[in-house]
Design an enzyme around this catalytic site. Sequence first.
Site, PDB file in Angstrom:
ATOM      1  CG  HIS A 124      70.554  65.358  15.894  1.00  0.00           C
ATOM      2  ND1 HIS A 124      71.708  65.272  16.624  1.00  0.00           N
ATOM      3  CD2 HIS A 124      70.465  64.551  14.764  1.00  0.00           C
ATOM      4  CE1 HIS A 124      72.218  64.391  15.788  1.00  0.00           C
ATOM      5  NE2 HIS A 124      71.514  63.972  15.082  1.00  0.00           N
ATOM      6  CG  HIS A 184      71.783  57.501   9.596  1.00  0.00           C
ATOM      7  ND1 HIS A 184      70.486  57.947   9.519  1.00  0.00           N
ATOM      8  CD2 HIS A 184      72.440  58.768  10.218  1.00  0.00           C
ATOM      9  CE1 HIS A 184      70.537  59.325  10.131  1.00  0.00           C
ATOM     10  NE2 HIS A 184      71.723  59.540  10.526  1.00  0.00           N
ATOM     11  CG  ASP A 215      68.265  62.186  12.358  1.00  0.00           C
ATOM     12  OD1 ASP A 215      69.222  62.988  13.048  1.00  0.00           O
ATOM     13  OD2 ASP A 215      68.739  61.729  11.327  1.00  0.00           O
ATOM     14  CD  GLN A 220      69.399  68.464  13.263  1.00  0.00           C
ATOM     15  OE1 GLN A 220      68.793  67.759  12.634  1.00  0.00           O
ATOM     16  NE2 GLN A 220      70.775  68.406  13.560  1.00  0.00           N
ATOM     17  CG  HIS A 271      69.874  59.396  15.962  1.00  0.00           C
ATOM     18  ND1 HIS A 271      71.014  59.728  16.568  1.00  0.00           N
ATOM     19  CD2 HIS A 271      69.835  60.414  15.005  1.00  0.00           C
ATOM     20  CE1 HIS A 271      71.896  60.526  15.889  1.00  0.00           C
ATOM     21  NE2 HIS A 271      71.186  61.004  14.952  1.00  0.00           N
TER      22      HIS A 271
END
Length: 439
Positions: free
Chosen positions: A59, A274, A325, A62, A57
Amino acid sequence: MISWAPDYIYTDGKFQSGLALVSNQHGSIVEIVKSNEAPDAVRLPGRAMLPGLVNAHSHAFQRIIRGRTEYRSQNTTDSFWTWREQMYAAATTLGPEEIYAASRLAFLEMALTGITAVGEFHYIHHAPDGSEYDDPNLLAHEVIRAAHDVGIRIALLRVAYARAGYQLDPNPRQVRFIEQSPETYLKHLDQLLAGIDTKDGMAWAGVAPHSVRAVPLDYLKPIIAFANERALPVHMHVAEQPAEIKACIEEYGRSPIALLDTEGLLNERFTAVHAIHVTPKAVAALARSGAGVCACPTTERNLGDGVVPVDLYLKANVPVSLGTDSQTQIDLLEDARELEYHLRLQKLQRNVLAPEDDTGSSALAKRLFECATVNGAKAIGFNGGTLAPGAPADFFTVDLNDLSIAGSSPDNLLTNIVFSLARTAIRDVVVNGKPLDLK
Ligand SMILES: [Zn+2]
């Protein structure tokens, strides 16, 4: 054919010496043989070889807000929601080249920490003003190009995003994410599937409804049906924040996992990212369906999300994978050890995740390492995370003399790697049988 002969290879659940790993020209492991049967092997003295880590996971963009949100943002208590507004400041402005550059930076850092495959939960689709690019997958392809240029595998998990939330006004900062109807989303997904060259197994696509907050049920059903028809992985943020649960109960009279379960949307290709605020009933529902959970403990502690009850998941045989993440810190082994450490702090106990019959073996480290490897590979839809014939030749090596793990014996090497390895110990990173040039 190419082969490598380090001091130790982690295969079949333990470190073994005197072996060589042999890969064919397509990047698949053909066999693991005695090193004296592979005279041409690349010798790697003083090193141990492990399967590449799988980051389920991410992104990627970011990465650029790292260090930019660690201050009090306004006259209120900071939380996930105030962080999200800061994150949107980046999400609303980046152009295609910047998405590429930010992603490449993140993926390079991942490769340097032994990550050889990533599940990229990609939700920026449109131009900053919300208009569609000529190619509605322009930014998805930029992210794939970044992974390709670094040399790691990527599952592009294309995000569906329909609304700000139940009974919430549209948020203008989400215009780059939103595709109004499931038909539009599926048309764009189809184009993406057609546009990815999957021959070498280095890139593929999956379906990612953002959350029950952002995707209502009548949108969710057809896109999950599509994923099931095509056997694509499905990833979704689930139960990250209590506010999401509350809104879901108001809208549907059920918690997010109860909703997904009673609507028949959970199966073994589903990963709940999560899954922190859950009841024992929800854990049982996930277990029954064969679905997995992706924990992102570094991000979850950074955002104040809470602690994933991994003890309950492992007891129920729910596979747990790991993700970096928000990229606050890219180190999947740190995420692996935090699964255990967060529970120690919460329960005032040690070795919470160790199997009941563990007596002095490295069973705890093995479990945590599986979360960072095979479980992640299964979650994003490929057969990696292990060093065995037929698996992809994706691996990294560690320097056995690095101070963070020096003094290990074969019996406790994995425990030292999982609990103490520093990035300085990582040497070779090989994906699809090709060594990456990480200088
Ligand atoms: Zn996420």
